[in-house]
Write a protein that holds these residues in place. Structure first.
Motif, PDB file in Angstrom:
ATOM      1  N   HIS A  38      -7.133   6.026  16.133  1.00  0.00           N
ATOM      2  CA  HIS A  38      -6.444   6.202  14.965  1.00  0.00           C
ATOM      3  C   HIS A  38      -7.129   6.354  13.543  1.00  0.00           C
ATOM      4  CE1 HIS A  38      -2.826   5.628  12.264  1.00  0.00           C
ATOM      5  NE2 HIS A  38      -3.644   4.664  11.589  1.00  0.00           N
ATOM      6  N   ARG A  39      -7.013   7.021  12.603  1.00  0.00           N
ATOM      7  CA  ARG A  39      -7.893   7.040  11.729  1.00  0.00           C
ATOM      8  C   ARG A  39      -6.949   6.884  10.397  1.00  0.00           C
ATOM      9  NH1 ARG A  39      -9.044  12.467   8.722  1.00  0.00           N
ATOM     10  NH2 ARG A  39     -10.679  12.308   7.283  1.00  0.00           N
ATOM     11  N   GLY A  83      -5.069  -5.008   5.803  1.00  0.00           N
ATOM     12  CA  GLY A  83      -3.597  -5.160   6.576  1.00  0.00           C
ATOM     13  C   GLY A  83      -3.305  -3.962   7.300  1.00  0.00           C
ATOM     14  N   LEU A  84      -3.695  -2.763   6.996  1.00  0.00           N
ATOM     15  CA  LEU A  84      -3.568  -1.641   7.869  1.00  0.00           C
ATOM     16  C   LEU A  84      -4.403  -1.658   8.990  1.00  0.00           C
ATOM     17  CD1 LEU A  84      -3.965   1.076   4.998  1.00  0.00           C
ATOM     18  CD2 LEU A  84      -1.859   0.248   6.082  1.00  0.00           C
ATOM     19  N   ARG A  88      -2.630  -1.798  13.299  1.00  0.00           N
ATOM     20  CA  ARG A  88      -3.044  -0.972  14.356  1.00  0.00           C
ATOM     21  C   ARG A  88      -3.607  -1.856  15.330  1.00  0.00           C
ATOM     22  NH1 ARG A  88      -0.486   3.243  14.580  1.00  0.00           N
ATOM     23  NH2 ARG A  88      -1.890   3.809  16.252  1.00  0.00           N
ATOM     24  N   LEU A  89      -4.554  -2.899  15.234  1.00  0.00           N
ATOM     25  CA  LEU A  89      -4.930  -3.921  16.322  1.00  0.00           C
ATOM     26  C   LEU A  89      -3.934  -4.617  16.834  1.00  0.00           C
ATOM     27  CD1 LEU A  89      -8.135  -5.284  14.553  1.00  0.00           C
ATOM     28  CD2 LEU A  89      -8.008  -3.604  16.482  1.00  0.00           C
ATOM     29  N   ALA A 136       6.841  -3.377   5.229  1.00  0.00           N
ATOM     30  CA  ALA A 136       7.544  -4.734   5.959  1.00  0.00           C
ATOM     31  C   ALA A 136       7.806  -4.766   7.118  1.00  0.00           C
ATOM     32  CB  ALA A 136       8.675  -5.163   4.738  1.00  0.00           C
ATOM     33  N   ARG A 137       8.229  -3.465   7.698  1.00  0.00           N
ATOM     34  CA  ARG A 137       8.805  -3.461   9.042  1.00  0.00           C
ATOM     35  C   ARG A 137       7.575  -3.582   9.938  1.00  0.00           C
ATOM     36  NH1 ARG A 137      13.471  -2.214  11.347  1.00  0.00           N
ATOM     37  NH2 ARG A 137      13.506  -1.577  13.491  1.00  0.00           N
ATOM     38  N   ASP A 138       6.452  -3.159   9.577  1.00  0.00           N
ATOM     39  CA  ASP A 138       5.267  -3.300  10.263  1.00  0.00           C
ATOM     40  C   ASP A 138       4.609  -4.741  10.527  1.00  0.00           C
ATOM     41  OD1 ASP A 138       4.408  -0.273  10.991  1.00  0.00           O
ATOM     42  OD2 ASP A 138       4.422  -0.313   8.702  1.00  0.00           O
ATOM     43  N   LEU A 139       4.886  -5.301   9.310  1.00  0.00           N
ATOM     44  CA  LEU A 139       4.538  -6.889   9.565  1.00  0.00           C
ATOM     45  C   LEU A 139       5.436  -7.617  10.243  1.00  0.00           C
ATOM     46  CD1 LEU A 139       3.465  -7.347   5.816  1.00  0.00           C
ATOM     47  CD2 LEU A 139       1.875  -7.044   7.796  1.00  0.00           C
TER      48      LEU A 139
END
Length: 204
Positions: A38-39, A83-84, A88-89, A136-139
């Motif tokens: 992922h880039r 944060g990004l 991904r991790l 926010a949804r990713d968090l």
């Protein structure tokens, strides 16, 4: 459980990705970071920071949350990139651990955060962590993953950090030197180097 996992996310994830350390390597031109296959592009990072700056200025609650729990980096760009990378991790760590996170679980975590008078609402929580509200949804998904790992291991976050560290080592996370360095063994980011890579290094 959702309230506890939101609290754990605010502590465990920034603690796992703190300033210090060294590492990193060449990345493709136009990349801010590469996490496995992922880039994260420089343009994606730039847009995230631009949107965050605009939203953060208009969100007193985010400012309050940020003062109570400062993000790990010194600059807005680094905080957004960290944060990004964390997103991904954590997603990859969950996949490798066989953790399946449903939309319903994420919805519950979002609702819990929106009702939380100490850490919510979700949009302000995301901005306090250095990302615009659309993340926010990713968090919230991260919070669910942290909660599942805690449930499996019954610990205070060590198991989560170990899982993410193992994932980072396996993926070979690479950070553009203009944004700092990365040590996958300790899951820490280092400061920007004083000498930037040459134009022929493949970094840009």
């Amino acid at each position: 459980m959702p309230g506890r996992t939101i609290k754990m996310l605010a502590v465990a994830v920034p603690a796992a990705v703190a300033l210090a350390g060294c590492g990193g390597g060449p990345v493709r031109t136009g990349s801010a970071a590469i996490v496995g296959d992922h880039r994260i592009t420089i343009s994606t990072l730039g847009q995230a920071v631009e949107d965050w700056e605009r939203e953060f200025r208009a969100d007193p609650r985010a400012n309050q949350l940020r003062s109570m729990n400062p993000p790990p980096a010194d600059t807005d760009v680094q905080n957004a990139l960290f944060g990004l990378v964390q997103i991904r991790l954590t997603d990859e760590a969950a996949r490798r651990a066989g953790l399946r996170v449903s939309d319903g679980q994420v919805d519950m975590a979002l609702n819990s955060l929106n009702r939380d008078p100490r850490r919510g609402p979700a949009s302000s929580f995301a901005r306090a962590r250095g990302l615009p509200a659309r993340y926010a949804r990713d968090l919230a998904r991260q919070a669910v993953i942290v909660g599942e790992v805690l449930r499996r291991n019954g610990d205070d976050g060590t198991g989560f950090r170990t899982l993410v560290s193992q994932t980072a080592q396996s993926l070979g996370v690479r950070i553009n030197p203009r944004y700092g360095t990365f040590d996958p063994d300790r899951l820490v980011f280092g400061p920007v180097r004083t000498t930037l890579s040459s134009p022929g290094s493949g970094v840009g």
